[in-house]
Design an enzyme around this catalytic site. Sequence first.
Site: not given
Lengths: 659, 256, 226
Positions: A285, A331
């Site tokens: 995660s 990301r």
Amino acid sequence: MSDINSNIPEGELTNKWTKFKSSVPLVNPSNKRTIEVIIVGSGLAGASAAATLAEMGYKVKCFCFQDSPRRAHSIAAQGGINAAKNYQNDGDSVYRLFYDTIKGGDYRSREANVHRLAEVSTNIIDQCVAQGVPLAREYGGLLDNRSFGGTQVQRTFYAAGQTGQQLLLGAYSALERQIGMGKVEMYTRHEMLEVVKIDGKARGIIARNLITGEIERHFGHAVVLGTGGYGNVFYLSTNAMGSNVTAAWKAHKQGAYFANPCYTQIHPTCIPVSGDHQSKLTLMSESLRNDGRIWVPKKKDDNRKASEIPEDERDYYLERRYPAFGNLVPRDVASRAAKERCDAGYGVGASKLAVYLDFKANTERYGKIEASKSGIHNPDKETCMRLGTEVIKAKYGNLFDMYAQITGENPYETPMRIYPAVHYTMGGLWVDYNLMTSVPGLYCTGEANFSDHGANRLGASALMQGLADGYFVLPYTIGAYLSKEISVKAIPTDHPAFVEAEERAKGILNTLINIKGTKSVDHFHKRLGHIMWEKCGMSRSETGLKQAIEDIRALRAEFWSNVKVPGIAEELNPELEKAGRVADFIELGELMCIDALNRNESCGGHFREEYQTEEGEALRDDEDFAYVAAWEFKEGVNFELHKEELKFENIKVAQRSYK
Amino acid sequence: MSTGNMNLTLKVWRQKNNNTKGALVDYKLAGISPDMSFLEMFDVLNEDLITKGEEPVVFDHDCREGICGMCSMFINGRPHGPKDLVTTCQLHMRSFKDGDTIVVEPWRAAAFPVVKDLTVDRSAFDRVIAAGGFISVNTGNAQDANSLPIPKMQADAAFEAAACIGCGACVATCKNASAMLFVSAKISQLALLPQGQPERYRRVQSMVAQMDAEGFGNCTNTGACEAECPKGISLENIARMNRDFASAKFVSEETI
Amino acid sequence: MSGFGNALSSSIGRKYVMGVTGIFLILFLIVHAGINSLIFLDDNGLTFNVGAHFMATNWIIRAGEYVLFLGLLVHIYQAINLTIQNKKARPQTYAVYNGSANSKWYSRSMGLLGTLLLIFLVIHLKDFWVVSRFTGIPTVDANGHEDLYAVMREKFHDPVRVAAYVLLMISLCYHLLHGFASAFQTMGWNHSKYNGIIKGASVWYSIIISILFALMPIAVYTGLIN
Ligand SMILES: Cc1cc2nc3c(=O)[nH]c(=O)nc-3n(C[C@H](O)[C@H](O)[C@H](O)COP(=O)(O)OP(=O)(O)OC[C@H]3O[C@@H](n4cnc5c(N)ncnc54)[C@H](O)[C@@H]3O)c2cc1C
Ligand code: HEM
Ligand code: SF4
Ligand code: FES
């Protein structure tokens, strides 16, 4: 330049949704009872919509391919869900969430949708807590938050590393409640294979009962697809083995536009590939980046163990390049930076395709805090590490266990090795403000649509979007359509359109079974994945994409002449299921490359080598590409581009900077 | 195609469908890597079978990361195999030795009929949840999430109970094929939270009634379920359910 | 049973019945073991016979005896019932089942252990209870009480019987080792702060009770007590 209408309500951005809700036509309760809605998918997007529509009084049929609605892949989401609650008093607001999401998406999403998402985000948390979702709390009994990438506030709600599981189980329990009351008919182990269109409107689906192989016809006044993302087009991804594009693709072939297919999110922190037997990749995660620092050795091809590399010979490249956001850059940025280091020869581990995610510094820091809490002043290093490890365990225990299980290494002792992997697909069926596709009566929610994340999704916002769509948006917007359908009686499924759709579905299944070639479905899937990852993955180029398109076309021809599907269609036959899905992935893969080739700019998850700044950052072209590319399927496997222009009236478009 | 060097003998339950009888069938596998997951080892087996023109083994799986609860193999006499706290998909071949014989069977319980090979029908679990495993709150009814403080300890305990993935390993391993661990986990989660109180005694009665109707066996407290549960769901949940059931039947005035 | 519905016929209800009767039997065993331990006073059974006399004549105890029998019967009836149901819950068994990996053998063998206990009870009741209640005890002791102690001495002269008693006390021990704590779990008496005590009590109780009972025939047979 738009040639499609996104039906965004007029008025102030901040009032659009409120005004829409208060002026949307309603369906009266007695009419709702006779209106049938088909919902394909039982993930966050599907289950929440199915439960809510049934609560409102509609007759609902819900489909999923797993053996229980609780197993949709939303279950795997780990890190958390965003909401503009400002419980931490750190300056969060609906506007800020809206702004972060638009900026995070590299200015390629629709303002009105994103604002609505930010508005309803707070209701989601309320609803979930009321359902008994055990979100993490502080000692005072109030909800806790953590940070996620691309933001400077703490607005992420979580349940250890199992947030998606807990949210989905909440939606699932609401759904089961309606099933128990007979208001939802649940069809598990059913795969949707066709959309049925009558007079241009979606009126039902064809589904295959996966146990018996029977092909079934189901009528609905409207059809909703909440069928998840298509990351498995890359073969290896963090998606579930069954995640597929089939439902969306079949809708696409019936006229639903497919938007921005090339926007793929490559998640920076996944467990690296260990061999060619690998069947899927596992995410670690993003929340780990709260406490983990990413580094590689400063020396090329450094073969020392992590613990033997002294502090000043480590390159914390994210902290170096992006001092403002550090390890918490979005990301796409983090992934590309990792690839850049590895390509330049600084990678670690046997494959050299990995970087370190190191918890030591923060473990020690937590240890110090714990020590002083329990009255130990000047604790030694060992005590700090011991106490700190307990804190880390409480926060991320399940992720650390998973890492140890898969790699056989102990992440409490050595840093994790991580590498980017395909994780999420921002693209999907094009929908208007009402979440309706370009086929009237056909809706699309959750990851399967393209709507809210632009070219890059921020962490913890997919769960938010799925639940926003299902609980709070679709139930209103679908009313606008259904209010005009109240006089339509349920159409019998012997209508020629159903017969014809069934023939199409059966035709494909029979063809696949009868090819009797020599290569397994997985063989083709792996080859497709390889092409996509190499040429349409983290970075793309014109020549690469052109090559990929050719390769994929050749692969498609080979697939249809040489795939081997054992067994028969009239039984439980997972190979046949896979074959159908891979057939659709191959066509989608081609479209993704076409879209990537068309988009002569770099934005978010789409990085074209030809378009970058001198520092290697993505270089957008707002002049020519501030549009949604919505592709229409044409006879054969051809695609026609439609453009929806993106207008930014409330946000100043700028180059994204996380420095 | 594979990269390892382990040789294995598999004895796998093959059964065409629920109406036919099944049997264990032997397969030899070579070149298995210790880094493979157990399911990837099955992928290799299936690839072999397909190449040879035989039917691949059907087994349930989806997420392959230990959270969807779909994978379900009874391996050498234990659900999810020899390692504690992992699901079949998270079990790796390094837990086995070169030359091992591995027996793989489906979950066995009257309430979980075999569908094909290693795949069983666990819809009984869904029906138990549908009988009461929820809080009756329609969308839009909720108050502000922080208007209801919940002690951290209680919230954490509820979370631990809620971590159940519905895999059914508890039923599979229990000598009585009892589903008490699964059912009690859901009942506990909701009983521990203030939101769950209004329906607390209704819920326990209706869920237990449905559990019984599905044909699960009776708990005899052997503790096998807790030991085999991949998510470490605690037996305390069963005690709590028993307690609530007594309160529901003998103290509360609510009857269902 | 309007308001109570399936309170006792549901799976949990049946468990309560097992648990309640089991706890009842546990309590009875304390009394039983206590009185029988009087033989260890080694006073030729005089005190023991007083106790036995009291047990045989006090009306509360006599009434309790009926309840005890009822409890035992219910315990047995429910045990059989549960065992049958549980077998039905898994019609097809596993080819390989590794129970020892996750549970104690005796927790999985309560039916078997119970059946052994049942056999024991039949012998035991025939040996003592039938004699004392129905056929009559032939002799009296120095105090003029019926000399149950003498009966005991006579019965425990037989090595086979002594061996059988000891063996069956071992099965009692295991039955209780699981049953004691299990009953608490069944009743829902579970609390993180007290679980340790329950576990401890369970082990001590089972061992002490079984050893006490087992020592009686041994002591008599070997002449440790006269
Ligand atoms: C490992 C992982 C971690 C993540 N972590 C986070 C996070 O921390 N925060 C966050 O916000 N997001 C996260 N995401 C993203 C997020 O979980 C997903 O985007 C989201 O849950 C998708 O929900 P969905 O309802 O759209 O689809 P899904 O949950 O995938 O559901 C799809 C449903 O459609 C059904 N279906 C599909 N095809 C068919 C068909 N042809 N016929 C019938 N049924 C069909 C399936 O059975 C299933 O029920 C994560 C994703 C992954 C993979
Ligand atoms: C002195 C005699 C006995 C005592 C003290 C005793 C005690 C107990 C106790 C305390 C339990 C646990 C109950 C629970 O878990 O809730 C139990 C369970 C059981 N008993 Fe007995 N018992 C005795 C005799 C018998 C006999 C004669 C039989 C068999 C015919 C028997 C069969 C069982 C079985 C099968 C169980 C398991 C059921 C379960 O755990 O739920 N018992 N016993
Ligand atoms: S309690 Fe444990 S073993 Fe049982 S279904 Fe839940 S996770 Fe699986
Ligand atoms: S496949 Fe999802 S838990 Fe194993």
